[in-house]
Motif scaffolding. Structure first.
Motif, mmCIF file in Angstrom:
data_model
loop_
_atom_site.group_PDB
_atom_site.id
_atom_site.type_symbol
_atom_site.label_atom_id
_atom_site.label_comp_id
_atom_site.label_asym_id
_atom_site.label_seq_id
_atom_site.Cartn_x
_atom_site.Cartn_y
_atom_site.Cartn_z
ATOM 1 N N THR A 108 0.623 -4.623 -5.038
ATOM 2 C CA THR A 108 0.252 -5.431 -3.877
ATOM 3 C C THR A 108 1.185 -5.141 -2.704
ATOM 4 O OG1 THR A 108 1.672 -7.276 -4.553
ATOM 5 C CG2 THR A 108 -0.604 -7.269 -5.367
ATOM 6 N N LEU A 109 0.657 -5.276 -1.525
ATOM 7 C CA LEU A 109 1.459 -5.070 -0.324
ATOM 8 C C LEU A 109 2.615 -6.064 -0.285
ATOM 9 C CD1 LEU A 109 2.082 -3.857 2.433
ATOM 10 C CD2 LEU A 109 0.340 -5.379 3.430
ATOM 11 N N SER A 110 2.361 -7.290 -0.716
ATOM 12 C CA SER A 110 3.412 -8.307 -0.704
ATOM 13 C C SER A 110 4.573 -7.894 -1.609
ATOM 14 C CB SER A 110 2.849 -9.659 -1.148
ATOM 15 O OG SER A 110 2.289 -9.577 -2.459
ATOM 16 N N ALA A 111 4.268 -7.268 -2.763
ATOM 17 C CA ALA A 111 5.319 -6.805 -3.666
ATOM 18 C C ALA A 111 6.090 -5.650 -3.047
ATOM 19 C CB ALA A 111 4.712 -6.375 -5.002
ATOM 20 N N ILE A 112 5.385 -4.770 -2.346
ATOM 21 C CA ILE A 112 6.046 -3.631 -1.692
ATOM 22 C C ILE A 112 6.967 -4.110 -0.582
ATOM 23 C CG2 ILE A 112 5.629 -1.608 -0.242
ATOM 24 C CD1 ILE A 112 3.144 -1.042 -1.902
ATOM 25 N N ILE A 113 6.513 -5.118 0.164
ATOM 26 C CA ILE A 113 7.354 -5.679 1.226
ATOM 27 C C ILE A 113 8.604 -6.323 0.629
ATOM 28 C CG2 ILE A 113 7.479 -7.496 2.984
ATOM 29 C CD1 ILE A 113 4.509 -6.990 3.553
ATOM 30 N N LYS A 114 8.434 -6.996 -0.515
ATOM 31 C CA LYS A 114 9.551 -7.691 -1.156
ATOM 32 C C LYS A 114 10.532 -6.728 -1.829
ATOM 33 C CE LYS A 114 10.574 -11.184 -4.694
ATOM 34 N NZ LYS A 114 9.983 -12.121 -5.687
ATOM 35 N N GLU A 115 10.003 -5.743 -2.553
ATOM 36 C CA GLU A 115 10.838 -4.858 -3.354
ATOM 37 C C GLU A 115 11.229 -3.556 -2.647
ATOM 38 O OE1 GLU A 115 12.023 -5.771 -6.160
ATOM 39 O OE2 GLU A 115 10.775 -7.518 -6.626
ATOM 40 N N GLY A 116 10.498 -3.213 -1.586
ATOM 41 C CA GLY A 116 10.761 -1.961 -0.895
ATOM 42 C C GLY A 116 11.534 -2.145 0.395
ATOM 43 N N ILE A 117 11.660 -1.061 1.123
ATOM 44 C CA ILE A 117 12.376 -1.072 2.400
ATOM 45 C C ILE A 117 11.457 -0.455 3.441
ATOM 46 C CG2 ILE A 117 14.432 -0.298 3.642
ATOM 47 C CD1 ILE A 117 15.702 0.151 0.821
#
Length: 210
Positions: A174-183
């Protein structure tokens, strides 16, 4: 030209498409990069890193086996069919500040998630093996319709890759997970896509774990 995998499946790469021209200087930066593929952005950025002496990172060449060649005239030859000799691993690798970097670059038109089908089992195994050797592995993902780019640690990709095999496992990140876990990596001018700033954070996190 038709290029195929060892199993005969035709290879398609969105990054091979010719990039459109940049928009006028008077337009906003978020619109100026629309039409450019992630691969083109990274290739330009890596060239800028190389020239400045900051890093040596290249797109990996994949050996191909030529099957058919047309000779329309004596002075010219055109490859009409070829096969990849082996499955590819990841898109890019190189050295930065004494660290080995190995990463895959992908983009999607989806607005809310990134499909895991964009990756292959052998790529996951390759990055896992590099990580065990203390390499810095990650993926760079671009949501083209949103014009947003993220650096995501391999550990996060590995988690999502493994969970999809479970009952009711999700087939995308999910995009939300990428925003949370990524940079997130904002576009710049020189370098165009300064992803090494995000890599610095990954290196720090890796050193803290070690």
């Amino acid at each position: 030209m038709s290029i195929k995998y060892p199993n005969g499946q035709i290879y398609h790469n969105n990054g091979d498409k010719t990039a459109s021209k940049l928009q006028g200087k008077t337009k906003k930066r978020s619109h100026a990069n629309r039409g450019m593929t992630l691969e083109n952005d990274l290739n330009v950025t890596n060239e800028q890193y190389l020239i400045s002496g900051k890093a040596v990172i290249h797109k990996k060449p994949i050996p191909i086996q030529i099957v058919n060649v047309n000779y329309p005239r004596r002075s010219a030859a055109k490859i009409t069919e070829a096969y990849y000799q082996k499955a590819s691993t990841t898109d890019y690798n190189g050295v930065y500040n004494g660290y080995y970097l190995d990463f895959e670059a992908k983009e999607t038109k989806n607005k809310t998630s990134f499909p895991l089908k964009n990756f292959h089992e052998h790529q996951i195994k390759h990055m896992a093996a590099c990580t065990k050797q203390n390499g810095i592995c990650f993926i760079i993902v671009r949501f083209s319709s949103l014009n947003r780019v993220f650096v995501l640690p391999f550990s996060v990709l590995e988690f999502w890759w493994n969970q999809q095999k479970e009952p009711n496992g999700k087939k995308s990140i999910t995009l939300s997970a990428i925003i949370k876990e990524g940079i997130e990596v904002p576009y710049g001018y020189s370098p165009r896509l300064p992803y090494l700033t995000a890599v610095d954070t990954l290196i720090t996190q890796t050193n803290l774990k070690n």
